[in-house]
Design an enzyme around this catalytic site. Structure first.
Site, short mmCIF file in Angstrom:
data_model
loop_
_atom_site.label_atom_id
_atom_site.label_comp_id
_atom_site.label_asym_id
_atom_site.label_seq_id
_atom_site.Cartn_x
_atom_site.Cartn_y
_atom_site.Cartn_z
N ALA A 30 5.90 8.44 -5.83
CA ALA A 30 5.51 8.02 -7.18
C ALA A 30 6.26 8.92 -8.16
CB ALA A 30 4.00 8.15 -7.36
N SER A 74 2.31 14.96 -14.20
CA SER A 74 2.39 14.42 -12.84
C SER A 74 1.50 13.19 -12.71
CB SER A 74 2.01 15.51 -11.83
OG SER A 74 2.35 15.11 -10.52
N ASN A 75 1.17 12.79 -11.49
CA ASN A 75 0.30 11.62 -11.27
C ASN A 75 -0.55 11.85 -10.03
OD1 ASN A 75 1.74 10.46 -8.84
ND2 ASN A 75 3.43 10.49 -10.32
N HIS A 76 -1.40 10.87 -9.69
CA HIS A 76 -2.40 11.04 -8.64
C HIS A 76 -1.92 10.71 -7.23
CE1 HIS A 76 -5.69 12.08 -11.23
NE2 HIS A 76 -5.47 11.02 -12.01
#
Ligand code: C5P
Length: 220
Positions: free
Chosen positions: A96, A29-31
């Protein structure tokens, strides 16, 4: 009292990260916090729009009056987004989305082996906003985001054209006082005929400015 000039306008917004499973207990995943997308949903609903918010996994409460659809993966977001987009006047892609997913999700937890290295094969995810902008019929006015760490405006202009968007909102995520996870942001909004800088401000204030700008361009 809030301005209610968006009555009858249907707006779909994607927000947050996606989560790409590796096995039953792990993911990529991402932030992304989802704050900007949720702020846009809140602003649009407060101005009277009919808002659908398609969200990846985030720790945020649904703004009042907003219809929320929760998803995990990019493929799930793609399906939900296309279904909602054909019934929308405006589509804003704020999520995102993971560029790649794991080619084959393991049915059981991957076990640690003797080798010092392991490899995962990744495959490209669908570009959700490009698919929305390419709809042959019922195409909504389509607005994207571009988070960049360098050549912010140049990359954003390329994305506006390559993805055939109507508008793109560029933000510099190299500064830690704005963008990802921050409560503040600054945006350069670009369309085919011009651009406008929205200077650093709380995301909720920026969201109201941006929804106003988008709805003006939608009407023209
Ligand atoms: O190409 P890039 O990921 O930088 O483009 C960002 C824009 O494209 C954002 O609006 C994002 O929500 C959207 N996007 C998408 N599907 C993807 C990748 C990005 O909708 N697979």
């Amino acid at each position: 009292s809030p301005v209610k000039n968006l009555q009858g306008l249907r707006i779909t917004i994607t927000a947050g990260p996606t989560r790409e499973a590796i096995d039953p207990v792990r993911y990529i995943s991402n932030h992304s916090s989802g704050k900007m997308g949720f702020a846009l949903a809140q602003a649009a609903a407060a101005m009277g729009a009919e808002v659908t918010l398609i969200s990846g996994p985030v720790q945020l409460t649904t703004p009042a009056g907003v219809t929320r659809i929760d998803v995990q993966s990019a493929e799930q977001m793609h399906q939900a987004a296309l279904s909602a987009a054909v019934q929308s006047d405006i589509f804003i892609g704020c999520a995102a989305v993971a560029d790649y997913r794991v080619a084959e999700i393991a049915a059981d937890k991957l076990k640690k082996g003797a080798e010092a290295e392991m490899q995962l094969t990744l495959v490209k995810n669908p570009d959700i906003i490009a698919a929305v902008a390419a709809l042959p019929q019922q195409r909504p006015f389509t607005v994207g985001f571009a988070a960049e760490t360098r050549n912010v405006l140049e990359y954003a202009r390329q994305k506006l054209l390559n993805k055939r968007l109507d508008m793109i909102c560029a933000n510099d995520v190299s500064a830690s006082d704005r963008g990802f996870n921050s409560d503040d942001n600054a945006l350069s909004v670009i369309w085919r005929g011009g651009e406008l800088d929205l200077p650093k401000a709380p995301k909720q204030k920026l969201a109201t400015q941006l929804i106003t700008l988008i709805s003006e361009h939608y009407k023209n």
